[in-house]
Design an enzyme around this catalytic site. Structure first.
Site, short mmCIF file in Angstrom:
data_model
loop_
_atom_site.label_atom_id
_atom_site.label_comp_id
_atom_site.label_asym_id
_atom_site.label_seq_id
_atom_site.Cartn_x
_atom_site.Cartn_y
_atom_site.Cartn_z
N SER A 74 0.86 -5.47 11.87
CA SER A 74 1.50 -4.11 12.34
C SER A 74 1.05 -3.61 13.88
O SER A 74 1.82 -3.01 14.50
CB SER A 74 1.44 -3.19 11.36
OG SER A 74 0.21 -2.89 11.11
N ASP A 75 -0.17 -3.82 14.03
CA ASP A 75 -0.60 -3.53 15.59
C ASP A 75 -1.94 -4.61 15.65
O ASP A 75 -2.25 -5.56 15.17
CB ASP A 75 -1.41 -2.11 15.32
CG ASP A 75 -2.18 -1.91 14.16
OD1 ASP A 75 -1.58 -1.51 13.05
OD2 ASP A 75 -3.39 -2.11 14.32
N MET A 109 -7.21 -3.30 4.33
CA MET A 109 -8.30 -2.34 3.50
C MET A 109 -8.13 -2.58 2.07
O MET A 109 -8.77 -1.79 1.41
CB MET A 109 -7.83 -1.00 3.88
CG MET A 109 -8.18 -0.66 5.18
SD MET A 109 -7.61 1.16 5.80
CE MET A 109 -9.04 2.04 5.07
N GLY A 119 0.89 -1.26 -0.06
CA GLY A 119 -0.09 0.05 -0.01
C GLY A 119 0.83 1.30 -0.10
O GLY A 119 0.59 2.23 -0.74
N GLY A 162 1.29 -6.31 2.38
CA GLY A 162 0.68 -5.31 3.12
C GLY A 162 1.12 -5.37 4.69
O GLY A 162 1.71 -6.32 5.08
N THR A 163 0.31 -4.54 5.41
CA THR A 163 0.30 -4.66 6.91
C THR A 163 -1.40 -4.82 7.24
O THR A 163 -2.04 -4.43 6.40
CB THR A 163 0.74 -3.41 7.48
OG1 THR A 163 0.15 -2.32 7.37
CG2 THR A 163 2.46 -3.07 7.26
N ARG A 197 7.28 1.97 0.85
CA ARG A 197 7.67 0.32 0.84
C ARG A 197 8.13 -0.03 -0.23
O ARG A 197 8.92 -1.13 -0.47
CB ARG A 197 6.43 -0.40 1.73
CG ARG A 197 6.81 -1.67 2.30
CD ARG A 197 5.93 -2.84 2.91
NE ARG A 197 5.31 -1.78 3.49
CZ ARG A 197 3.81 -1.85 3.70
NH1 ARG A 197 3.07 -2.57 2.86
NH2 ARG A 197 3.19 -0.98 4.41
O1 LIG Z 1 0.43 -1.14 4.76
P1 LIG Z 1 -0.68 -1.31 3.84
O2 LIG Z 1 -0.27 -2.08 2.60
O3 LIG Z 1 -1.08 0.25 3.26
O4 LIG Z 1 -1.80 -1.98 4.34
C1 LIG Z 1 -2.51 -1.37 5.59
O5 LIG Z 1 -2.46 -0.03 5.98
C2 LIG Z 1 -3.15 0.87 5.71
C3 LIG Z 1 -3.76 1.56 6.94
O6 LIG Z 1 -2.81 2.12 7.81
C4 LIG Z 1 -4.05 0.24 4.80
O7 LIG Z 1 -3.72 0.29 3.57
C5 LIG Z 1 -4.03 -1.39 5.35
O8 LIG Z 1 -4.42 -2.32 4.36
O1 LIG Z 2 -6.00 -1.40 7.80
C1 LIG Z 2 -5.73 -1.47 8.93
C2 LIG Z 2 -3.96 -1.93 8.97
C3 LIG Z 2 -3.40 -2.01 10.18
N1 LIG Z 2 -4.27 -1.90 11.51
C4 LIG Z 2 -5.59 -1.48 11.22
O2 LIG Z 2 -6.16 -1.73 12.29
N2 LIG Z 2 -6.31 -1.73 10.08
#
Ligand SMILES: O=P(O)(O)O[C@H]1O[C@H](CO)[C@@H](O)[C@H]1O
Ligand SMILES: O=c1cc[nH]c(=O)[nH]1
Length: 233
Positions: A203-204, A180, A20, A89-90, A24
């Site tokens: 990531s979280d 997302m 995304g 992605g995250t 990156r």
């Molecule tokens: O790290 P990316 O690939 O952007 O993915 C996640 O991070 C974003 C939200 O912070 C959204 O795009 C979600 O899908």
């Molecule tokens: O879309 C996302 C990505 C990372 N963490 C979230 O809670 N939502």
């Protein structure tokens, strides 16, 4: 050139990694690909093509959310002939046993997307990963000594929900994590008959409240890049 990608015909490989975050994409090109050449800077949504163990591979930032990734995926497939798309992605974990920095292969995807609701009025479409890519990614991860979680993820149109507990219903039905874009990616791949897979790093954590920094998200989630690249080499 397409409307949102400034690449010349032939400048993009048949296999494309899709983070995304455009930074990156730059990080992957600089640290994982050989002889990487930038082909896109339109809107700062970087795209590069290079080589991984002899295999020609591109990496393209997609932005956040289904509307944004759909623009890039549509143009990559219909105007540049892309055949294999792997999102790197995250995501946010929805399960106690799915930890920060764990890697998830999205076998299927639930969603609250209004785009798919309009595409299938009164019906429910179940977007799924390409089975061959999923199998190859799982095998590649095993060879790298990584044990990814495999299952259902949630693609949400909303990052900041009005209801902070919205995710608990999905969690109760075994959904592993929220991101997302994947529902858009898998649906378009199915429409055009190409392969797609999402590999995400946690990531979280919505259960424990743990989080990583933007820099960690950009640069330290390297296991999923290795899995993606070993999958398609
Ligand atoms: O790290 P990316 O690939 O952007 O993915 C996640 O991070 C974003 C939200 O912070 C959204 O795009 C979600 O899908
Ligand atoms: O879309 C996302 C990505 C990372 N963490 C979230 O809670 N939502």
């Amino acid at each position: 050139m397409s409307i949102h990608i400034g690449a010349k015909p032939g400048a993009i490989a048949e296999t494309v990694l899709l983070p995304g975050d455009p930074l990156r994409a730059k990080f992957i090109a600089e640290n994982f690909l050989e002889d990487a050449v930038g082909y896109n800077e339109v809107r700062g949504m970087y795209g590069f093509t290079g080589f991984y163990k002899g295999e020609r591979i591109s990496v393209q930032g997609t932005g956040m959310g289904i509307p944004s990734i759909s623009i890039y995926v549509n143009e990559l497939i219909t105007q540049y002939g892309v055949k294999r798309l792997i999102r790197t992605g995250t995501c946010g974990s929805l399960q106690e046993n799915v930890k920060v920095k764990d890697v998830i292969l999205a076998m299927a995807v639930s969603h609250d997307s209004n785009i798919n609701a309009q595409r299938f009025p009164g019906m429910t479409y179940a977007p799924t990963a390409d089975f061959a890519l999923l199998q190859q990614a799982y095998a590649a991860a095993a060879k790298l000594g990584i044990k990814p979680k495999v299952g259902n993820v949630l693609t949400s149109d909303t990052f900041y929900h009005d209801d902070p507990d919205y995710w608990k219903r999905w969690a109760a039905y075994g959904v592993l994590a929220v991101e997302m874009e994947t529902a858009g990616l898998y649906t378009l791949a199915a429409k055009y008959g190409v392969q797609a897979l999402t590999i995400v790093t946690v990531s979280d954590h919505l259960v424990t409240g743990e989080a990583t920094t933007a820099e960690e998200r950009q640069t330290t989630f390297t296991q999923m890049m290795n899995i993606a690249l070993e999958t398609v080499k």
